[in-house]
Design a protein around this motif. Structure first.
Motif, PDB file in Angstrom:
ATOM      1  N   GLY A   6      20.812  -0.934  65.931  1.00 30.12           N
ATOM      2  CA  GLY A   6      20.063  -1.674  66.860  1.00 30.12           C
ATOM      3  C   GLY A   6      19.305  -0.537  68.025  1.00 30.12           C
ATOM      4  O   GLY A   6      18.195  -0.566  68.333  1.00 30.12           O
TER       5      GLY A   6
ATOM      6  N   SER B  61      15.666  -4.441  66.166  1.00 32.10           N
ATOM      7  CA  SER B  61      16.655  -3.704  67.141  1.00 32.10           C
ATOM      8  C   SER B  61      17.506  -4.577  67.759  1.00 32.10           C
ATOM      9  O   SER B  61      18.525  -4.645  67.994  1.00 32.10           O
ATOM     10  N   ARG B  65      21.226  -6.140  66.871  1.00 31.92           N
ATOM     11  CA  ARG B  65      22.401  -6.175  68.143  1.00 31.92           C
ATOM     12  C   ARG B  65      23.090  -7.412  68.325  1.00 31.92           C
ATOM     13  O   ARG B  65      24.286  -7.588  68.651  1.00 31.92           O
TER      14      ARG B  65
END
Lengths: 116, 278
Positions: A6, B61, B65
Protein backbone atom coordinates in the motif's frame (compact mmCIF):
# COMPACT_ATOMS: atom_id res chain seq x y z
CA UNK A 1 2.64 -7.16 3.29
CA UNK A 2 -0.57 -5.21 2.69
CA UNK A 3 0.87 -2.19 4.44
CA UNK A 4 4.16 -2.38 2.55
CA UNK A 5 2.49 -2.73 -0.86
CA UNK A 6 0.00 0.00 0.00
CA UNK A 7 2.66 2.50 0.98
CA UNK A 8 4.93 1.54 -1.92
CA UNK A 9 2.15 2.33 -4.39
CA UNK A 10 1.27 5.54 -2.59
CA UNK A 11 4.89 6.66 -2.43
CA UNK A 12 5.38 5.98 -6.16
CA UNK A 13 2.34 7.97 -7.21
CA UNK A 14 3.05 10.90 -4.90
CA UNK A 15 6.71 11.12 -5.98
CA UNK A 16 5.77 10.92 -9.65
CA UNK A 17 3.12 13.65 -9.25
CA UNK A 18 5.57 15.93 -7.43
CA UNK A 19 8.21 15.45 -10.15
CA UNK A 20 5.76 16.09 -13.00
CA UNK A 21 4.17 19.09 -11.27
CA UNK A 22 7.62 20.53 -10.53
CA UNK A 23 8.69 20.01 -14.13
CA UNK A 24 5.57 21.75 -15.45
CA UNK A 25 5.94 24.64 -12.97
CA UNK A 26 9.61 25.12 -13.88
CA UNK A 27 8.78 25.05 -17.60
CA UNK A 28 6.09 27.65 -16.97
CA UNK A 29 8.61 29.93 -15.24
CA UNK A 30 11.13 29.42 -18.01
CA UNK A 31 8.87 29.83 -21.05
CA UNK A 32 5.51 31.14 -19.77
CA UNK A 33 3.80 28.06 -21.20
CA UNK A 34 2.36 25.03 -19.44
CA UNK A 35 2.44 22.40 -22.19
CA UNK A 36 5.85 20.88 -22.75
CA UNK A 37 6.82 20.30 -26.34
CA UNK A 38 9.21 17.45 -26.86
CA UNK A 39 9.03 13.87 -28.04
CA UNK A 40 10.02 10.56 -26.56
CA UNK A 41 10.83 8.22 -29.40
CA UNK A 42 13.06 5.38 -30.51
CA UNK A 43 13.68 4.16 -27.02
CA UNK A 44 12.46 1.31 -24.86
CA UNK A 45 11.62 1.77 -21.20
CA UNK A 46 15.00 0.70 -19.87
CA UNK A 47 16.88 3.02 -22.23
CA UNK A 48 14.55 5.84 -21.23
CA UNK A 49 15.14 5.26 -17.53
CA UNK A 50 18.87 4.88 -18.15
CA UNK A 51 19.08 8.20 -20.02
CA UNK A 52 17.13 9.95 -17.26
CA UNK A 53 19.37 8.52 -14.57
CA UNK A 54 22.46 9.57 -16.52
CA UNK A 55 21.20 13.15 -16.86
CA UNK A 56 20.29 13.17 -13.18
CA UNK A 57 23.78 12.13 -12.06
CA UNK A 58 25.60 14.46 -14.44
CA UNK A 59 23.48 17.31 -13.07
CA UNK A 60 21.86 18.15 -16.42
CA UNK A 61 18.62 19.32 -14.78
CA UNK A 62 15.80 20.60 -16.96
CA UNK A 63 11.99 20.70 -16.78
CA UNK A 64 11.94 17.86 -19.30
CA UNK A 65 14.13 15.75 -17.04
CA UNK A 66 11.76 16.23 -14.09
CA UNK A 67 8.74 15.23 -16.17
CA UNK A 68 10.64 12.24 -17.55
CA UNK A 69 11.64 11.18 -14.04
CA UNK A 70 7.99 11.49 -12.99
CA UNK A 71 6.92 9.22 -15.85
CA UNK A 72 9.76 6.79 -15.05
CA UNK A 73 8.74 6.70 -11.37
CA UNK A 74 5.16 5.99 -12.32
CA UNK A 75 6.24 3.13 -14.57
CA UNK A 76 8.59 1.66 -11.99
CA UNK A 77 5.97 1.68 -9.20
CA UNK A 78 3.91 -1.38 -10.25
CA UNK A 79 7.14 -3.01 -11.40
CA UNK A 80 8.61 -2.63 -7.89
CA UNK A 81 5.35 -3.86 -6.42
CA UNK A 82 5.72 -7.10 -8.36
CA UNK A 83 9.38 -7.37 -7.29
CA UNK A 84 8.44 -6.87 -3.62
CA UNK A 85 5.75 -9.56 -4.02
CA UNK A 86 8.36 -12.02 -5.34
CA UNK A 87 10.57 -11.36 -2.31
CA UNK A 88 7.65 -11.53 0.09
CA UNK A 89 6.28 -14.87 -1.14
CA UNK A 90 9.78 -16.32 -1.55
CA UNK A 91 11.55 -15.13 1.59
CA UNK A 92 8.84 -14.34 4.15
CA UNK A 93 6.00 -16.73 3.27
CA UNK A 94 8.05 -19.55 1.66
CA UNK A 95 5.08 -20.01 -0.65
CA UNK A 96 6.53 -21.77 -3.71
CA UNK A 97 3.38 -21.42 -5.84
CA UNK A 98 3.05 -17.68 -5.43
CA UNK A 99 6.79 -17.12 -5.71
CA UNK A 100 6.63 -18.77 -9.13
CA UNK A 101 3.51 -16.80 -10.16
CA UNK A 102 5.01 -13.44 -9.22
CA UNK A 103 8.38 -14.37 -10.77
CA UNK A 104 6.59 -15.12 -14.03
CA UNK A 105 4.91 -11.70 -13.98
CA UNK A 106 8.20 -9.99 -13.19
CA UNK A 107 9.98 -11.80 -16.03
CA UNK A 108 7.32 -10.99 -18.62
CA UNK A 109 7.41 -7.29 -17.66
CA UNK A 110 11.22 -7.19 -17.76
CA UNK A 111 11.21 -8.87 -21.15
CA UNK A 112 8.64 -6.43 -22.55
CA UNK A 113 10.72 -3.46 -21.32
CA UNK A 114 13.71 -4.63 -23.34
CA UNK A 115 12.06 -6.04 -26.36
CA UNK A 116 10.03 -3.10 -27.55
CA UNK B 1 -1.22 20.17 -29.98
CA UNK B 2 -3.36 23.18 -29.12
CA UNK B 3 -5.54 21.78 -26.34
CA UNK B 4 -5.13 23.90 -23.22
CA UNK B 5 -3.33 22.47 -20.21
CA UNK B 6 -6.19 23.48 -17.89
CA UNK B 7 -8.81 21.68 -19.98
CA UNK B 8 -6.73 18.50 -20.04
CA UNK B 9 -6.33 18.63 -16.26
CA UNK B 10 -10.06 19.14 -15.78
CA UNK B 11 -11.09 16.27 -18.06
CA UNK B 12 -8.55 14.04 -16.37
CA UNK B 13 -9.88 14.86 -12.90
CA UNK B 14 -13.35 13.73 -14.02
CA UNK B 15 -11.87 10.63 -15.66
CA UNK B 16 -9.85 9.71 -12.58
CA UNK B 17 -12.84 10.17 -10.30
CA UNK B 18 -15.14 7.96 -12.36
CA UNK B 19 -12.35 5.45 -12.86
CA UNK B 20 -11.80 5.02 -9.14
CA UNK B 21 -15.51 4.95 -8.27
CA UNK B 22 -16.20 2.21 -10.78
CA UNK B 23 -12.95 0.24 -10.57
CA UNK B 24 -12.57 0.70 -14.32
CA UNK B 25 -9.63 3.09 -14.52
CA UNK B 26 -9.87 6.57 -16.00
CA UNK B 27 -9.50 5.40 -19.60
CA UNK B 28 -13.20 4.98 -20.33
CA UNK B 29 -13.64 8.72 -19.98
CA UNK B 30 -10.21 9.86 -21.19
CA UNK B 31 -10.08 8.13 -24.56
CA UNK B 32 -13.46 9.46 -25.78
CA UNK B 33 -12.68 12.92 -24.35
CA UNK B 34 -9.20 13.17 -25.88
CA UNK B 35 -10.32 11.98 -29.30
CA UNK B 36 -13.21 14.43 -29.12
CA UNK B 37 -10.66 17.20 -28.60
CA UNK B 38 -8.83 16.10 -31.72
CA UNK B 39 -6.12 13.80 -30.39
CA UNK B 40 -5.43 10.80 -32.62
CA UNK B 41 -7.07 7.72 -31.13
CA UNK B 42 -3.79 5.80 -30.97
CA UNK B 43 -2.14 8.62 -29.02
CA UNK B 44 -5.23 8.87 -26.81
CA UNK B 45 -5.08 5.13 -26.11
CA UNK B 46 -1.35 5.27 -25.28
CA UNK B 47 -1.76 8.27 -22.94
CA UNK B 48 -4.79 6.71 -21.33
CA UNK B 49 -2.83 3.50 -20.79
CA UNK B 50 -0.07 5.27 -18.84
CA UNK B 51 -2.63 7.29 -16.86
CA UNK B 52 -4.33 4.03 -15.90
CA UNK B 53 -1.12 3.09 -14.04
CA UNK B 54 -1.49 6.25 -11.97
CA UNK B 55 -5.19 5.71 -11.20
CA UNK B 56 -4.70 2.10 -10.30
CA UNK B 57 -1.69 2.78 -8.05
CA UNK B 58 -3.42 5.63 -6.27
CA UNK B 59 -6.66 3.80 -5.56
CA UNK B 60 -5.06 0.40 -4.98
CA UNK B 61 -2.77 1.84 -2.32
CA UNK B 62 -5.75 2.87 -0.19
CA UNK B 63 -7.68 -0.39 -0.74
CA UNK B 64 -4.70 -2.61 -0.08
CA UNK B 65 -4.05 -0.89 3.24
CA UNK B 66 -7.75 -1.27 4.14
CA UNK B 67 -7.18 -5.04 3.55
CA UNK B 68 -10.13 -5.43 1.20
CA UNK B 69 -7.95 -6.47 -1.77
CA UNK B 70 -7.22 -10.18 -2.20
CA UNK B 71 -3.51 -10.18 -3.07
CA UNK B 72 -3.33 -13.86 -4.01
CA UNK B 73 -6.28 -13.70 -6.39
CA UNK B 74 -4.70 -10.59 -7.93
CA UNK B 75 -1.26 -12.10 -8.36
CA UNK B 76 -2.52 -15.33 -9.84
CA UNK B 77 -4.69 -13.54 -12.38
CA UNK B 78 -2.23 -10.84 -13.42
CA UNK B 79 -0.15 -13.58 -15.05
CA UNK B 80 -2.92 -13.76 -17.61
CA UNK B 81 -3.71 -10.06 -17.94
CA UNK B 82 -0.14 -8.92 -18.69
CA UNK B 83 0.25 -11.36 -21.55
CA UNK B 84 -3.14 -10.27 -22.88
CA UNK B 85 -2.24 -6.57 -22.61
CA UNK B 86 1.01 -7.02 -24.55
CA UNK B 87 -0.85 -8.77 -27.35
CA UNK B 88 -3.66 -6.18 -27.32
CA UNK B 89 -1.33 -3.17 -27.51
CA UNK B 90 0.63 -4.78 -30.35
CA UNK B 91 -2.63 -5.16 -32.30
CA UNK B 92 -3.55 -1.47 -31.78
CA UNK B 93 -0.19 -0.34 -33.19
CA UNK B 94 -1.04 -1.84 -36.59
CA UNK B 95 -4.87 -1.62 -36.53
CA UNK B 96 -6.87 0.89 -38.62
CA UNK B 97 -8.51 3.66 -36.57
CA UNK B 98 -12.23 3.34 -37.29
CA UNK B 99 -12.57 -0.21 -35.90
CA UNK B 100 -10.82 0.96 -32.72
CA UNK B 101 -13.65 3.46 -32.14
CA UNK B 102 -16.24 0.76 -32.79
CA UNK B 103 -14.60 -1.80 -30.51
CA UNK B 104 -14.19 0.82 -27.81
CA UNK B 105 -17.91 1.66 -27.93
CA UNK B 106 -18.98 -1.96 -28.06
CA UNK B 107 -16.82 -2.89 -25.06
CA UNK B 108 -18.28 -0.02 -23.06
CA UNK B 109 -21.86 -0.92 -23.93
CA UNK B 110 -21.25 -4.63 -23.27
CA UNK B 111 -19.91 -3.75 -19.81
CA UNK B 112 -22.93 -1.57 -19.30
CA UNK B 113 -25.43 -4.29 -20.30
CA UNK B 114 -23.82 -6.87 -18.03
CA UNK B 115 -23.82 -4.59 -15.04
CA UNK B 116 -27.44 -3.61 -15.68
CA UNK B 117 -28.58 -7.24 -15.77
CA UNK B 118 -26.69 -7.97 -12.61
CA UNK B 119 -28.05 -4.96 -10.74
CA UNK B 120 -29.97 -5.56 -7.53
CA UNK B 121 -28.70 -9.08 -6.99
CA UNK B 122 -26.90 -9.30 -3.70
CA UNK B 123 -23.71 -11.33 -3.33
CA UNK B 124 -23.96 -14.84 -1.85
CA UNK B 125 -20.92 -16.67 -0.49
CA UNK B 126 -19.85 -19.77 -2.46
CA UNK B 127 -20.67 -22.97 -0.58
CA UNK B 128 -18.41 -25.43 -2.37
CA UNK B 129 -14.84 -24.56 -3.41
CA UNK B 130 -13.26 -26.55 -6.27
CA UNK B 131 -9.88 -28.25 -5.81
CA UNK B 132 -7.92 -25.86 -8.05
CA UNK B 133 -9.17 -22.73 -6.27
CA UNK B 134 -8.42 -24.36 -2.93
CA UNK B 135 -4.91 -25.18 -4.18
CA UNK B 136 -4.53 -21.49 -5.07
CA UNK B 137 -5.56 -20.57 -1.50
CA UNK B 138 -8.28 -18.22 -2.77
CA UNK B 139 -10.13 -17.18 0.35
CA UNK B 140 -10.30 -14.19 2.63
CA UNK B 141 -12.35 -11.82 4.73
CA UNK B 142 -12.67 -8.07 5.13
CA UNK B 143 -14.51 -5.57 7.28
CA UNK B 144 -17.36 -3.86 5.42
CA UNK B 145 -17.71 -0.29 6.68
CA UNK B 146 -21.16 0.31 5.15
CA UNK B 147 -22.67 -2.94 6.51
CA UNK B 148 -20.70 -2.78 9.76
CA UNK B 149 -19.65 -6.46 9.70
CA UNK B 150 -16.87 -8.81 8.65
CA UNK B 151 -17.50 -10.63 5.36
CA UNK B 152 -15.77 -14.02 4.76
CA UNK B 153 -15.59 -15.55 1.30
CA UNK B 154 -13.97 -18.27 -0.83
CA UNK B 155 -12.99 -17.92 -4.47
CA UNK B 156 -14.19 -20.54 -6.97
CA UNK B 157 -13.62 -21.55 -10.62
CA UNK B 158 -10.14 -20.06 -10.92
CA UNK B 159 -9.61 -22.32 -13.96
CA UNK B 160 -12.19 -20.24 -15.85
CA UNK B 161 -11.06 -16.95 -14.29
CA UNK B 162 -7.50 -17.27 -15.65
CA UNK B 163 -8.29 -17.61 -19.37
CA UNK B 164 -11.04 -14.96 -19.08
CA UNK B 165 -8.48 -12.59 -17.56
CA UNK B 166 -6.32 -13.02 -20.66
CA UNK B 167 -9.29 -11.59 -22.59
CA UNK B 168 -9.67 -8.73 -20.13
CA UNK B 169 -5.94 -7.94 -20.44
CA UNK B 170 -6.16 -8.04 -24.22
CA UNK B 171 -9.06 -5.57 -24.16
CA UNK B 172 -7.14 -3.32 -21.77
CA UNK B 173 -4.01 -3.24 -23.94
CA UNK B 174 -6.01 -2.82 -27.14
CA UNK B 175 -8.09 0.14 -25.93
CA UNK B 176 -5.82 1.75 -23.34
CA UNK B 177 -8.34 1.25 -20.58
CA UNK B 178 -8.16 -0.54 -17.25
CA UNK B 179 -10.90 -2.92 -18.48
CA UNK B 180 -11.92 -2.93 -14.83
CA UNK B 181 -15.56 -3.69 -15.63
CA UNK B 182 -14.51 -6.92 -17.33
CA UNK B 183 -12.18 -7.83 -14.50
CA UNK B 184 -14.80 -7.03 -11.86
CA UNK B 185 -17.29 -9.16 -13.80
CA UNK B 186 -14.89 -12.12 -13.90
CA UNK B 187 -14.24 -11.85 -10.16
CA UNK B 188 -17.97 -11.42 -9.39
CA UNK B 189 -19.64 -13.89 -11.72
CA UNK B 190 -17.02 -16.53 -12.49
CA UNK B 191 -15.07 -16.55 -9.25
CA UNK B 192 -17.72 -15.67 -6.66
CA UNK B 193 -15.85 -12.87 -4.90
CA UNK B 194 -17.83 -10.14 -3.07
CA UNK B 195 -18.28 -6.91 -5.12
CA UNK B 196 -15.93 -4.82 -2.99
CA UNK B 197 -13.18 -7.43 -3.17
CA UNK B 198 -13.73 -7.65 -6.94
CA UNK B 199 -13.48 -3.91 -7.45
CA UNK B 200 -10.41 -3.44 -5.29
CA UNK B 201 -8.50 -6.50 -6.52
CA UNK B 202 -9.29 -5.47 -10.08
CA UNK B 203 -7.75 -2.08 -9.30
CA UNK B 204 -4.54 -3.68 -8.10
CA UNK B 205 -3.96 -5.77 -11.22
CA UNK B 206 -4.98 -2.98 -13.58
CA UNK B 207 -1.71 -1.18 -12.76
CA UNK B 208 0.52 -4.06 -13.80
CA UNK B 209 -1.66 -4.79 -16.82
CA UNK B 210 -1.44 -1.17 -17.94
CA UNK B 211 2.34 -1.27 -17.47
CA UNK B 212 2.61 -4.20 -19.88
CA UNK B 213 0.58 -2.24 -22.45
CA UNK B 214 2.50 0.97 -21.81
CA UNK B 215 5.86 -0.58 -22.58
CA UNK B 216 4.59 -1.48 -26.05
CA UNK B 217 3.17 2.02 -26.71
CA UNK B 218 6.21 3.70 -25.21
CA UNK B 219 8.66 2.19 -27.63
CA UNK B 220 6.48 3.17 -30.58
CA UNK B 221 6.74 6.87 -29.62
CA UNK B 222 3.00 7.27 -29.03
CA UNK B 223 3.48 8.77 -25.57
CA UNK B 224 3.57 12.58 -25.85
CA UNK B 225 4.96 14.08 -22.61
CA UNK B 226 3.15 17.38 -23.24
CA UNK B 227 -0.18 15.54 -22.99
CA UNK B 228 0.90 13.00 -20.41
CA UNK B 229 1.87 15.60 -17.78
CA UNK B 230 -1.56 17.30 -17.38
CA UNK B 231 -3.44 14.02 -17.79
CA UNK B 232 -1.51 12.26 -15.01
CA UNK B 233 -1.83 15.23 -12.66
CA UNK B 234 -5.61 15.41 -13.18
CA UNK B 235 -6.24 11.68 -13.08
CA UNK B 236 -4.48 11.26 -9.73
CA UNK B 237 -6.43 14.09 -8.11
CA UNK B 238 -9.72 12.63 -9.39
CA UNK B 239 -8.82 9.07 -8.41
CA UNK B 240 -7.88 10.13 -4.90
CA UNK B 241 -11.25 11.83 -4.38
CA UNK B 242 -13.16 8.88 -5.85
CA UNK B 243 -11.40 6.33 -3.68
CA UNK B 244 -12.11 8.21 -0.47
CA UNK B 245 -15.80 8.20 -1.37
CA UNK B 246 -16.05 4.56 -2.48
CA UNK B 247 -14.99 3.08 0.87
CA UNK B 248 -17.95 4.86 2.51
CA UNK B 249 -20.88 4.06 0.23
CA UNK B 250 -22.91 0.91 -0.45
CA UNK B 251 -22.49 -1.48 -3.39
CA UNK B 252 -25.70 -0.56 -5.18
CA UNK B 253 -24.93 3.15 -5.20
CA UNK B 254 -21.57 2.49 -6.87
CA UNK B 255 -23.19 0.48 -9.65
CA UNK B 256 -25.99 2.89 -10.51
CA UNK B 257 -23.59 5.79 -10.61
CA UNK B 258 -21.38 4.47 -13.35
CA UNK B 259 -24.02 2.70 -15.41
CA UNK B 260 -25.18 5.99 -16.88
CA UNK B 261 -21.75 7.34 -17.67
CA UNK B 262 -20.67 4.16 -19.49
CA UNK B 263 -23.81 4.00 -21.63
CA UNK B 264 -23.45 7.55 -22.93
CA UNK B 265 -19.74 7.26 -23.75
CA UNK B 266 -20.18 3.87 -25.40
CA UNK B 267 -22.95 5.12 -27.68
CA UNK B 268 -20.91 8.17 -28.64
CA UNK B 269 -17.87 6.09 -29.65
CA UNK B 270 -19.98 3.68 -31.72
CA UNK B 271 -21.61 6.55 -33.60
CA UNK B 272 -18.20 8.04 -34.37
CA UNK B 273 -16.88 4.65 -35.48
CA UNK B 274 -19.82 4.10 -37.81
CA UNK B 275 -20.02 7.57 -39.30
CA UNK B 276 -16.28 7.94 -39.67
CA UNK B 277 -16.38 11.28 -37.80
CA UNK B 278 -13.14 10.60 -36.04
Amino acid sequence: METLVGYLLLFGVVLSIILIAAGVAWYRLQTGRLTLEYQISDTNLFQFIGQDAQQLFTGAFSPQLLVNLGIATLILTPYSRVFVSVLYFGLAEHNVKYTLFTTFVFSVLTFSFFRY
Amino acid sequence: MTISFELLVLISIVGGFIGAMSGMGGGVVLVPALTFLGVDIKNAIAISMISVIATSNGSASAYVRDRITNLKAGMFLEMFTIVGATVGASITLVAPRQPLFLIFGIVLLASWATLLLEKGEGWKPAVHQDAFSRWLELKGSYYDQAAGQTVSYRGIRAYIGGPLMFGAGLTAGLLGIGAGALKVMIFDLAMGLPPKVSTTTSNLIIGVTALAGTSVYFASGLIDPGLVAPVILGVVIGAFAGTRLLVRISNVAVRIFFLFVIAALGAEMIIRGLTGLI
